[in-house]
Design a protein around this motif. Structure first.
Motif, PDB file in Angstrom:
ATOM      1  N   PRO A  67      -8.198   1.263  17.717  1.00 56.29           N
ATOM      2  CA  PRO A  67      -7.445   1.503  19.116  1.00 56.29           C
ATOM      3  C   PRO A  67      -6.957   0.083  19.596  1.00 56.29           C
ATOM      4  O   PRO A  67      -7.586  -0.935  19.050  1.00 56.29           O
ATOM      5  CB  PRO A  67      -8.718   1.731  20.032  1.00 56.29           C
ATOM      6  CG  PRO A  67      -9.934   1.208  19.439  1.00 56.29           C
ATOM      7  CD  PRO A  67      -9.622   1.454  17.893  1.00 56.29           C
ATOM      8  N   GLY A  68      -5.744   0.126  19.933  1.00 53.78           N
ATOM      9  CA  GLY A  68      -4.964  -1.116  20.535  1.00 53.78           C
ATOM     10  C   GLY A  68      -4.115  -1.745  19.533  1.00 53.78           C
ATOM     11  O   GLY A  68      -3.658  -2.839  19.577  1.00 53.78           O
ATOM     12  N   VAL A  69      -4.265  -1.334  18.072  1.00 48.21           N
ATOM     13  CA  VAL A  69      -3.498  -1.946  17.128  1.00 48.21           C
ATOM     14  C   VAL A  69      -2.256  -1.241  16.760  1.00 48.21           C
ATOM     15  O   VAL A  69      -2.005   0.018  16.821  1.00 48.21           O
ATOM     16  CB  VAL A  69      -4.509  -1.888  15.773  1.00 48.21           C
ATOM     17  CG1 VAL A  69      -3.505  -2.316  14.513  1.00 48.21           C
ATOM     18  CG2 VAL A  69      -5.758  -2.598  15.882  1.00 48.21           C
ATOM     19  N   GLU A  70      -1.127  -2.012  16.959  1.00 44.11           N
ATOM     20  CA  GLU A  70       0.274  -1.323  16.633  1.00 44.11           C
ATOM     21  C   GLU A  70       0.265  -1.051  15.100  1.00 44.11           C
ATOM     22  O   GLU A  70      -0.103  -1.709  14.382  1.00 44.11           O
ATOM     23  CB  GLU A  70       1.386  -2.338  17.151  1.00 44.11           C
ATOM     24  CG  GLU A  70       1.129  -3.053  18.365  1.00 44.11           C
ATOM     25  CD  GLU A  70       1.598  -1.715  19.697  1.00 44.11           C
ATOM     26  OE1 GLU A  70       2.422  -0.720  19.217  1.00 44.11           O
ATOM     27  OE2 GLU A  70       1.234  -1.861  20.678  1.00 44.11           O
ATOM     28  N   GLU A  71       1.205   0.055  14.896  1.00 41.63           N
ATOM     29  CA  GLU A  71       1.431   0.511  13.322  1.00 41.63           C
ATOM     30  C   GLU A  71       1.991  -0.626  12.689  1.00 41.63           C
ATOM     31  O   GLU A  71       1.711  -0.766  11.479  1.00 41.63           O
ATOM     32  CB  GLU A  71       2.289   1.738  13.418  1.00 41.63           C
ATOM     33  CG  GLU A  71       2.540   2.472  12.078  1.00 41.63           C
ATOM     34  CD  GLU A  71       3.283   3.769  12.252  1.00 41.63           C
ATOM     35  OE1 GLU A  71       3.790   4.152  11.236  1.00 41.63           O
ATOM     36  OE2 GLU A  71       3.479   4.160  13.394  1.00 41.63           O
ATOM     37  N   LYS A  72       2.881  -1.421  13.227  1.00 39.30           N
ATOM     38  CA  LYS A  72       3.607  -2.622  12.785  1.00 39.30           C
ATOM     39  C   LYS A  72       2.635  -3.746  12.029  1.00 39.30           C
ATOM     40  O   LYS A  72       2.895  -4.367  11.156  1.00 39.30           O
ATOM     41  CB  LYS A  72       4.714  -3.088  13.328  1.00 39.30           C
ATOM     42  CG  LYS A  72       4.292  -3.825  14.682  1.00 39.30           C
ATOM     43  CD  LYS A  72       5.194  -4.448  15.747  1.00 39.30           C
ATOM     44  CE  LYS A  72       4.997  -4.948  17.101  1.00 39.30           C
ATOM     45  NZ  LYS A  72       3.924  -5.939  16.734  1.00 39.30           N
ATOM     46  N   ASP A  73       1.406  -3.543  13.047  1.00 37.52           N
ATOM     47  CA  ASP A  73       0.402  -4.626  12.668  1.00 37.52           C
ATOM     48  C   ASP A  73      -0.446  -4.085  11.434  1.00 37.52           C
ATOM     49  O   ASP A  73      -1.489  -4.960  11.273  1.00 37.52           O
ATOM     50  CB  ASP A  73      -0.273  -5.088  14.025  1.00 37.52           C
ATOM     51  CG  ASP A  73       0.621  -5.723  14.786  1.00 37.52           C
ATOM     52  OD1 ASP A  73       1.489  -6.587  14.348  1.00 37.52           O
ATOM     53  OD2 ASP A  73       0.281  -5.700  15.936  1.00 37.52           O
ATOM     54  N   LEU A  74      -0.558  -3.063  11.081  1.00 36.98           N
ATOM     55  CA  LEU A  74      -1.278  -2.429   9.855  1.00 36.98           C
ATOM     56  C   LEU A  74      -0.588  -2.862   8.554  1.00 36.98           C
ATOM     57  O   LEU A  74       0.538  -2.686   8.377  1.00 36.98           O
ATOM     58  CB  LEU A  74      -1.525  -1.101   9.876  1.00 36.98           C
ATOM     59  CG  LEU A  74      -2.391  -0.712  11.206  1.00 36.98           C
ATOM     60  CD1 LEU A  74      -2.294   0.748  11.570  1.00 36.98           C
ATOM     61  CD2 LEU A  74      -3.947  -0.973  10.999  1.00 36.98           C
ATOM     62  N   GLU A  75      -1.493  -3.080   7.407  1.00 37.13           N
ATOM     63  CA  GLU A  75      -0.936  -3.350   5.963  1.00 37.13           C
ATOM     64  C   GLU A  75      -1.905  -2.537   5.208  1.00 37.13           C
ATOM     65  O   GLU A  75      -3.095  -2.849   5.353  1.00 37.13           O
ATOM     66  CB  GLU A  75      -0.785  -4.734   5.866  1.00 37.13           C
ATOM     67  CG  GLU A  75      -0.284  -4.834   4.434  1.00 37.13           C
ATOM     68  CD  GLU A  75       0.010  -6.305   4.139  1.00 37.13           C
ATOM     69  OE1 GLU A  75      -0.144  -6.543   2.609  1.00 37.13           O
ATOM     70  OE2 GLU A  75       0.150  -7.287   4.877  1.00 37.13           O
ATOM     71  N   ILE A  76      -1.745  -1.628   4.320  1.00 35.01           N
ATOM     72  CA  ILE A  76      -2.454  -1.157   3.262  1.00 35.01           C
ATOM     73  C   ILE A  76      -2.024  -1.398   1.903  1.00 35.01           C
ATOM     74  O   ILE A  76      -0.562  -1.141   1.609  1.00 35.01           O
ATOM     75  CB  ILE A  76      -2.326   0.655   3.423  1.00 35.01           C
ATOM     76  CG1 ILE A  76      -2.831   0.784   4.994  1.00 35.01           C
ATOM     77  CG2 ILE A  76      -3.240   1.119   2.466  1.00 35.01           C
ATOM     78  CD1 ILE A  76      -2.459   2.209   5.506  1.00 35.01           C
TER      79      ILE A  76
END
Length: 162
Positions: A67-76
């Motif tokens: 929660p509170g994490v932006e999609e742009k701030d995720l890396e897989i």
């Protein structure tokens, strides 16, 4: 028969009252056992999302509460047999004039790495992000999925007798 040491201060083996053997061990060894047993990738005061990892017949499913994490701030990333999920939750701006009665939310970067068994289909990984939950589905290669083998010995033995 040897005499046992007398109990002093309300604890066994002559240790003073309030003496904690785990605390002493941590002090002597120079590490915090509680932090060692925590989730991989933790930092004191940092943001560490909760993960759910399961295996189905045809895939590995990873779910993370972010929660509170932006999609742009995720890396897989998936390299060899290692899945790494990283991200960050930015701290909200605080005004100097605001008075906080509690400030318990955690912010910061996180990174979790999972080692996968052989036989995953890295070309068909799917990821979606909805309502603060990240879902990553890594299918298994078809040749790695279990195959059911039908036993047909009774029919053959009947035909062999005829």
């Amino acid at each position: 028969m040897a005499d046992l040491p007398a109990r002093r201060g309300g604890s066994m083996l002559g240790a003073p009252r309030g003496w904690d053997p785990f605390e002493r061990m941590q002090e002597l060894l120079g590490f915090d056992l509680g932090r060692m047993l925590g989730p991989q990738g933790t930092r004191e005061g940092g943001f560490v999302p909760d993960f759910e990892v399961k295996e189905t017949q045809d895939a590995f499913i990873f779910k993370a509460d972010v929660p509170g994490v932006e999609e742009k701030d995720l890396e897989i990333t998936l390299a060899e047999n290692r899945l790494t999920i990283s991200g960050k939750r930015e701290e909200e701006r605080r005004d100097e004039g605001d008075r906080y009665y509690a400030y318990e939310r955690n912010y910061g970067s996180f990174s979790r790495t999972f080692t996968l068994p052989r036989g995953v289909n890295a070309d068909n990984v799917q990821a979606d992000f909805k309502s603060g939950v990240l879902n990553v589905r890594i299918p298994k290669k078809s040749e790695e999925q279990p195959k059911r083998i039908k036993v047909g010995g009774s029919e053959r033995s009947e035909k062999a007798k005829a």
